[in-house]
Motif scaffolding. Structure first.
Motif, PDB file in Angstrom:
ATOM      1  N   GLY A 102      -6.163 -34.688 -50.401  1.00  0.00           N
ATOM      2  CA  GLY A 102      -5.574 -36.008 -50.265  1.00  0.00           C
ATOM      3  C   GLY A 102      -4.576 -36.141 -49.134  1.00  0.00           C
ATOM      4  O   GLY A 102      -4.071 -37.241 -48.886  1.00  0.00           O
ATOM      5  N   ASP A 103      -4.277 -35.044 -48.440  1.00  0.00           N
ATOM      6  CA  ASP A 103      -3.313 -35.088 -47.332  1.00  0.00           C
ATOM      7  C   ASP A 103      -3.889 -35.754 -46.093  1.00  0.00           C
ATOM      8  O   ASP A 103      -3.137 -36.254 -45.250  1.00  0.00           O
ATOM      9  CB  ASP A 103      -2.857 -33.676 -46.950  1.00  0.00           C
ATOM     10  CG  ASP A 103      -1.948 -33.039 -47.994  1.00  0.00           C
ATOM     11  OD1 ASP A 103      -1.510 -33.755 -48.904  1.00  0.00           O
ATOM     12  OD2 ASP A 103      -1.696 -31.822 -47.880  1.00  0.00           O
ATOM     13  N   TRP A 104      -5.214 -35.761 -45.958  1.00  0.00           N
ATOM     14  CA  TRP A 104      -5.836 -36.169 -44.705  1.00  0.00           C
ATOM     15  C   TRP A 104      -6.006 -37.676 -44.602  1.00  0.00           C
ATOM     16  O   TRP A 104      -6.253 -38.362 -45.597  1.00  0.00           O
ATOM     17  CB  TRP A 104      -7.204 -35.499 -44.546  1.00  0.00           C
ATOM     18  CG  TRP A 104      -7.144 -34.026 -44.683  1.00  0.00           C
ATOM     19  CD1 TRP A 104      -7.694 -33.257 -45.671  1.00  0.00           C
ATOM     20  CD2 TRP A 104      -6.456 -33.104 -43.816  1.00  0.00           C
ATOM     21  NE1 TRP A 104      -7.409 -31.938 -45.473  1.00  0.00           N
ATOM     22  CE2 TRP A 104      -6.657 -31.808 -44.340  1.00  0.00           C
ATOM     23  CE3 TRP A 104      -5.717 -33.262 -42.647  1.00  0.00           C
ATOM     24  CZ2 TRP A 104      -6.123 -30.676 -43.727  1.00  0.00           C
ATOM     25  CZ3 TRP A 104      -5.178 -32.138 -42.042  1.00  0.00           C
ATOM     26  CH2 TRP A 104      -5.386 -30.859 -42.577  1.00  0.00           C
ATOM     27  N   GLU A 157     -10.655 -36.784 -43.210  1.00  0.00           N
ATOM     28  CA  GLU A 157     -11.076 -35.479 -43.722  1.00  0.00           C
ATOM     29  C   GLU A 157     -10.420 -34.388 -42.891  1.00  0.00           C
ATOM     30  O   GLU A 157      -9.836 -34.660 -41.845  1.00  0.00           O
ATOM     31  CB  GLU A 157     -12.599 -35.352 -43.666  1.00  0.00           C
ATOM     32  CG  GLU A 157     -13.172 -35.505 -42.275  1.00  0.00           C
ATOM     33  CD  GLU A 157     -14.689 -35.491 -42.261  1.00  0.00           C
ATOM     34  OE1 GLU A 157     -15.279 -35.513 -43.350  1.00  0.00           O
ATOM     35  OE2 GLU A 157     -15.262 -35.442 -41.156  1.00  0.00           O
ATOM     36  N   LYS A 206      -2.741 -35.808 -40.739  1.00  0.00           N
ATOM     37  CA  LYS A 206      -2.116 -35.902 -42.060  1.00  0.00           C
ATOM     38  C   LYS A 206      -1.339 -37.209 -42.172  1.00  0.00           C
ATOM     39  O   LYS A 206      -0.496 -37.504 -41.338  1.00  0.00           O
ATOM     40  CB  LYS A 206      -1.201 -34.693 -42.309  1.00  0.00           C
ATOM     41  CG  LYS A 206      -1.951 -33.378 -42.435  1.00  0.00           C
ATOM     42  CD  LYS A 206      -0.979 -32.210 -42.441  1.00  0.00           C
ATOM     43  CE  LYS A 206      -0.891 -31.577 -43.795  1.00  0.00           C
ATOM     44  NZ  LYS A 206       0.054 -30.446 -43.811  1.00  0.00           N
TER      45      LYS A 206
END
Length: 218
Positions: free
Chosen positions: A24-26, A29, A71
């Motif tokens: 979920g940081d990206w 992707e 990010k």
């Protein structure tokens, strides 16, 4: 750059930071840097000894570039002291980590130019423009480190093959190079606190437009 179990994540290299990130940081992707491993080594002009200051500085900046580009939340950026971080270009206004998210790293690092208008581009569109112009990668290397921490001054080179369209201008197929210098203040554990960049964006952008101010995409 060699690592040990005690080496902080941000000093373990870009691949390690990518691997440690949560899905979920990206923004979209996880980024793929296979070209940096296969193409860049044959095109770079320097070779730094493992664990040298040059290799460490280059690795930290690579992690920083990856995080601000891919990010979405500065709270997940490990390359900097996020709440204190600021950056500018050629003595211009300071930008915070949140400014980078809101305005886009390319828009901040290029600034206003007769060849490029950051006010007309979003984070996403600005990245699309330059990824389209350099589909084979736009690489970065440290040329020389002039001073050690906590204030690290270093010279750098940015380059790539101009094989894709730039805002309506046909590509030349040539290697486009950009040179500059940066001064980074770092914390005791080598996280970025402040970075000042000095280079001529117009010289770089003129190579993409044949010296003609961008009108195609405006």
């Amino acid at each position: 750059m060699s690592t040990s179990p005690a080496t902080p994540l941000w000093l373990q290299g870009r691949d390690a930071v990518v691997a440690a990130a949560a899905p979920g940081d990206w923004r979209e992707e996880a980024p793929d840097y296979h070209l940096s491993h296969t193409v860049m080594p044959g095109q770079r002009s320097t070779r730094h000894a493992p664990d040298s200051l040059e290799a460490i500085v280059e690795s930290i900046v690579q992690v920083f570039e990856m995080e601000v580009s891919h990010k979405k939340d500065p709270k997940t950026w490990v390359s900097m002291v996020t709440e204190r971080f600021r950056t500018n270009v050629n003595g211009g206004p300071w930008a915070s980590a949140q400014d980078i998210v809101d305005r886009g790293s390319y828009n901040i690092l290029i600034g206003d130019s007769i060849f490029y208008s950051p006010g007309g581009e979003s984070f996403e569109s600005s990245h699309h423009i330059f990824h389209t112009a350099f589909p084979e990668g736009f690489y970065w290397e440290v040329l020389e480190v002039l001073s050690p921490p906590p204030v690290v001054a270093f010279k750098w080179r940015h380059w790539g093959s101009y094989t894709g369209e730039y805002k309506g201008f046909r590509p030349s197929g040539e290697t486009i190079e950009m040179f500059g210098m940066s001064v980074a203040k770092v914390s005791d554990d080598l996280k970025l606190v402040e970075v000042e960049h000095y280079y001529d964006p117009n010289s770089f952008l003129a190579q993409l437009t044949g010296g003609c101010p961008v009108a195609h995409g405006s």
